[in-house]
Design a protein around this motif. Structure first.
Motif, PDB file in Angstrom:
ATOM      1  N   SER A   1       2.140 -15.540  -6.440  1.00  0.00           N
ATOM      2  CA  SER A   1       2.836 -14.846  -5.379  1.00  0.00           C
ATOM      3  C   SER A   1       4.279 -15.331  -5.310  1.00  0.00           C
ATOM      4  CB  SER A   1       2.136 -15.062  -4.055  1.00  0.00           C
ATOM      5  OG  SER A   1       2.198 -16.423  -3.698  1.00  0.00           O
ATOM      6  N   THR A   2       5.112 -14.512  -4.752  1.00  0.00           N
ATOM      7  CA  THR A   2       6.527 -14.828  -4.601  1.00  0.00           C
ATOM      8  C   THR A   2       6.920 -14.604  -3.161  1.00  0.00           C
ATOM      9  OG1 THR A   2       6.967 -14.088  -6.851  1.00  0.00           O
ATOM     10  CG2 THR A   2       8.838 -14.202  -5.374  1.00  0.00           C
ATOM     11  N   ILE A   3       7.688 -15.504  -2.617  1.00  0.00           N
ATOM     12  CA  ILE A   3       8.194 -15.328  -1.260  1.00  0.00           C
ATOM     13  C   ILE A   3       9.257 -14.242  -1.285  1.00  0.00           C
ATOM     14  CG2 ILE A   3       9.509 -16.417   0.594  1.00  0.00           C
ATOM     15  CD1 ILE A   3       8.062 -19.008  -0.045  1.00  0.00           C
ATOM     16  N   VAL A   4       9.179 -13.310  -0.356  1.00  0.00           N
ATOM     17  CA  VAL A   4      10.143 -12.216  -0.248  1.00  0.00           C
ATOM     18  C   VAL A   4      11.378 -12.741   0.481  1.00  0.00           C
ATOM     19  CG1 VAL A   4      10.536  -9.931   0.712  1.00  0.00           C
ATOM     20  CG2 VAL A   4       8.317 -10.494  -0.246  1.00  0.00           C
ATOM     21  N   PRO A   5      12.526 -12.849  -0.212  1.00  0.00           N
ATOM     22  CA  PRO A   5      13.698 -13.497   0.364  1.00  0.00           C
ATOM     23  C   PRO A   5      14.573 -12.628   1.267  1.00  0.00           C
ATOM     24  CG  PRO A   5      14.146 -12.919  -1.892  1.00  0.00           C
ATOM     25  CD  PRO A   5      12.711 -12.549  -1.620  1.00  0.00           C
ATOM     26  N   SER A   6      14.409 -11.309   1.226  1.00  0.00           N
ATOM     27  CA  SER A   6      15.325 -10.457   1.995  1.00  0.00           C
ATOM     28  C   SER A   6      14.691  -9.102   2.276  1.00  0.00           C
ATOM     29  CB  SER A   6      16.615 -10.245   1.212  1.00  0.00           C
ATOM     30  OG  SER A   6      16.354  -9.459   0.062  1.00  0.00           O
ATOM     31  N   GLU A   7      15.358  -8.334   3.132  1.00  0.00           N
ATOM     32  CA  GLU A   7      14.891  -6.985   3.436  1.00  0.00           C
ATOM     33  C   GLU A   7      14.864  -6.124   2.177  1.00  0.00           C
ATOM     34  OE1 GLU A   7      17.175  -5.353   6.665  1.00  0.00           O
ATOM     35  OE2 GLU A   7      16.543  -6.932   8.047  1.00  0.00           O
ATOM     36  N   LYS A   8      15.849  -6.299   1.316  1.00  0.00           N
ATOM     37  CA  LYS A   8      15.903  -5.536   0.061  1.00  0.00           C
ATOM     38  C   LYS A   8      14.638  -5.762  -0.757  1.00  0.00           C
ATOM     39  CE  LYS A   8      18.347  -5.260  -4.328  1.00  0.00           C
ATOM     40  NZ  LYS A   8      19.449  -5.767  -5.147  1.00  0.00           N
ATOM     41  N   PHE A   9      14.230  -7.009  -0.904  1.00  0.00           N
ATOM     42  CA  PHE A   9      13.048  -7.304  -1.710  1.00  0.00           C
ATOM     43  C   PHE A   9      11.763  -6.881  -1.011  1.00  0.00           C
ATOM     44  CE2 PHE A   9      16.164  -9.916  -3.852  1.00  0.00           C
ATOM     45  CZ  PHE A   9      15.860  -9.661  -5.180  1.00  0.00           C
ATOM     46  N   ALA A  10      11.732  -6.935   0.310  1.00  0.00           N
ATOM     47  CA  ALA A  10      10.559  -6.443   1.042  1.00  0.00           C
ATOM     48  C   ALA A  10      10.358  -4.963   0.757  1.00  0.00           C
ATOM     49  CB  ALA A  10      10.725  -6.686   2.539  1.00  0.00           C
ATOM     50  N   ARG A  11      11.460  -4.241   0.716  1.00  0.00           N
ATOM     51  CA  ARG A  11      11.403  -2.806   0.444  1.00  0.00           C
ATOM     52  C   ARG A  11      11.028  -2.540  -1.020  1.00  0.00           C
ATOM     53  NH1 ARG A  11      16.095  -2.054   1.819  1.00  0.00           N
ATOM     54  NH2 ARG A  11      15.690  -1.790   4.028  1.00  0.00           N
ATOM     55  N   LEU A  12      11.697  -3.232  -1.940  1.00  0.00           N
ATOM     56  CA  LEU A  12      11.470  -2.976  -3.366  1.00  0.00           C
ATOM     57  C   LEU A  12      10.063  -3.347  -3.828  1.00  0.00           C
ATOM     58  CD1 LEU A  12      14.872  -4.084  -4.921  1.00  0.00           C
ATOM     59  CD2 LEU A  12      13.978  -1.759  -4.704  1.00  0.00           C
ATOM     60  N   CYS A  13       9.504  -4.423  -3.275  1.00  0.00           N
ATOM     61  CA  CYS A  13       8.167  -4.813  -3.732  1.00  0.00           C
ATOM     62  C   CYS A  13       7.127  -3.762  -3.363  1.00  0.00           C
ATOM     63  CB  CYS A  13       7.787  -6.210  -3.239  1.00  0.00           C
ATOM     64  SG  CYS A  13       7.439  -6.369  -1.500  1.00  0.00           S
ATOM     65  N   ARG A  14       7.368  -3.019  -2.296  1.00  0.00           N
ATOM     66  CA  ARG A  14       6.472  -1.913  -1.942  1.00  0.00           C
ATOM     67  C   ARG A  14       6.790  -0.666  -2.748  1.00  0.00           C
ATOM     68  NH1 ARG A  14       1.867  -1.981   0.846  1.00  0.00           N
ATOM     69  NH2 ARG A  14       2.432  -0.247   2.156  1.00  0.00           N
ATOM     70  N   GLN A  15       8.086  -0.309  -2.818  1.00  0.00           N
ATOM     71  CA  GLN A  15       8.488   0.916  -3.504  1.00  0.00           C
ATOM     72  C   GLN A  15       8.120   0.897  -4.978  1.00  0.00           C
ATOM     73  OE1 GLN A  15      12.709   0.956  -2.716  1.00  0.00           O
ATOM     74  NE2 GLN A  15      12.487   2.523  -1.141  1.00  0.00           N
ATOM     75  N   HIS A  16       8.357  -0.212  -5.638  1.00  0.00           N
ATOM     76  CA  HIS A  16       8.220  -0.264  -7.090  1.00  0.00           C
ATOM     77  C   HIS A  16       6.913  -0.868  -7.576  1.00  0.00           C
ATOM     78  CE1 HIS A  16      12.853  -0.085  -7.794  1.00  0.00           C
ATOM     79  NE2 HIS A  16      12.408   0.882  -7.030  1.00  0.00           N
ATOM     80  N   ASN A  17       6.297  -1.750  -6.807  1.00  0.00           N
ATOM     81  CA  ASN A  17       5.099  -2.448  -7.291  1.00  0.00           C
ATOM     82  C   ASN A  17       3.858  -2.212  -6.444  1.00  0.00           C
ATOM     83  OD1 ASN A  17       6.503  -3.644  -9.454  1.00  0.00           O
ATOM     84  ND2 ASN A  17       7.314  -5.179  -8.077  1.00  0.00           N
ATOM     85  N   ASN A  18       4.015  -1.540  -5.307  1.00  0.00           N
ATOM     86  CA  ASN A  18       2.893  -1.241  -4.419  1.00  0.00           C
ATOM     87  C   ASN A  18       2.110  -2.499  -4.039  1.00  0.00           C
ATOM     88  OD1 ASN A  18       1.468   0.610  -2.877  1.00  0.00           O
ATOM     89  ND2 ASN A  18      -0.041   0.975  -4.471  1.00  0.00           N
ATOM     90  N   VAL A  19       2.836  -3.580  -3.793  1.00  0.00           N
ATOM     91  CA  VAL A  19       2.159  -4.836  -3.471  1.00  0.00           C
ATOM     92  C   VAL A  19       1.397  -4.733  -2.153  1.00  0.00           C
ATOM     93  CG1 VAL A  19       3.806  -6.242  -4.759  1.00  0.00           C
ATOM     94  CG2 VAL A  19       4.152  -5.893  -2.332  1.00  0.00           C
ATOM     95  N   ASN A  20       0.291  -5.451  -2.074  1.00  0.00           N
ATOM     96  CA  ASN A  20      -0.525  -5.408  -0.865  1.00  0.00           C
ATOM     97  C   ASN A  20      -0.562  -6.746  -0.136  1.00  0.00           C
ATOM     98  OD1 ASN A  20      -2.137  -6.817  -2.581  1.00  0.00           O
ATOM     99  ND2 ASN A  20      -3.900  -5.465  -2.449  1.00  0.00           N
ATOM    100  N   VAL A  21       0.272  -7.691  -0.560  1.00  0.00           N
ATOM    101  CA  VAL A  21       0.366  -8.986   0.101  1.00  0.00           C
ATOM    102  C   VAL A  21       1.845  -9.330   0.248  1.00  0.00           C
ATOM    103  CG1 VAL A  21      -0.129 -11.461  -0.064  1.00  0.00           C
ATOM    104  CG2 VAL A  21      -1.823  -9.793  -0.831  1.00  0.00           C
ATOM    105  N   LEU A  22       2.241  -9.716   1.436  1.00  0.00           N
ATOM    106  CA  LEU A  22       3.616 -10.122   1.703  1.00  0.00           C
ATOM    107  C   LEU A  22       3.619 -11.619   1.949  1.00  0.00           C
ATOM    108  CD1 LEU A  22       6.582  -9.289   2.317  1.00  0.00           C
ATOM    109  CD2 LEU A  22       5.877  -9.062   4.705  1.00  0.00           C
ATOM    110  N   CYS A  23       4.415 -12.357   1.188  1.00  0.00           N
ATOM    111  CA  CYS A  23       4.501 -13.812   1.339  1.00  0.00           C
ATOM    112  C   CYS A  23       5.823 -14.182   1.982  1.00  0.00           C
ATOM    113  CB  CYS A  23       4.399 -14.501  -0.020  1.00  0.00           C
ATOM    114  SG  CYS A  23       2.835 -14.220  -0.844  1.00  0.00           S
ATOM    115  N   LEU A  24       5.742 -14.919   3.078  1.00  0.00           N
ATOM    116  CA  LEU A  24       6.939 -15.373   3.770  1.00  0.00           C
ATOM    117  C   LEU A  24       6.871 -16.881   3.926  1.00  0.00           C
ATOM    118  CD1 LEU A  24       7.000 -12.678   6.590  1.00  0.00           C
ATOM    119  CD2 LEU A  24       8.374 -12.702   4.502  1.00  0.00           C
ATOM    120  N   GLY A  25       8.015 -17.516   3.779  1.00  0.00           N
ATOM    121  CA  GLY A  25       8.084 -18.962   3.952  1.00  0.00           C
ATOM    122  C   GLY A  25       8.469 -19.329   5.376  1.00  0.00           C
TER     123      GLY A  25
END
Length: 68
Positions: A1-25
Motif C-alpha cells: 500500500s502507498t500513503i496518498v500524499p495529496s488531493e491529486k493522488f486521492a483522485r488519480l488512484c480512483r480514476q486510474h486504478n480503481n483502488v478500494n483502500v485509501l491509506c493515510l498517515g
C-alpha cells in the motif's frame, strides 16, 4: 500500500486504478476529511485504465489459485 500524499493522488488512484483502500498517515490528520471525500466521490474512468486493472486482477487471481 502507498500513503496518498495529496488531493491529486486521492483522485488519480480512483480514476486510474480503481483502488478500494485509501491509506493515510498520521501526518495527514488535518487533510484526512478532504482526502476521504475526494476519494469516495471520484469514479473509476475505465477505458484504457480498465485494461491495466484487468491485467493486475488476472495476476492476482493466478497467484491466489496457486497459493490459496
Amino acid at each position: 500500500s502507498t500513503i496518498v500524499p495529496s488531493e491529486k493522488f486521492a483522485r488519480l488512484c480512483r480514476q486510474h486504478n480503481n483502488v478500494n483502500v485509501l491509506c493515510l498517515g498520521e501526518e495527514q490528520a488535518a487533510e484526512a476529511p478532504a482526502l476521504v471525500k475526494i476519494w469516495l466521490e471520484t469514479e473509476f474512468e475505465g477505458g484504457r485504465h480498465a485494461t491495466r486493472v484487468g491485467k493486475i486482477s488476472a495476476c492476482e487471481q493466478s497467484a491466489c489459485s496457486t497459493t490459496c
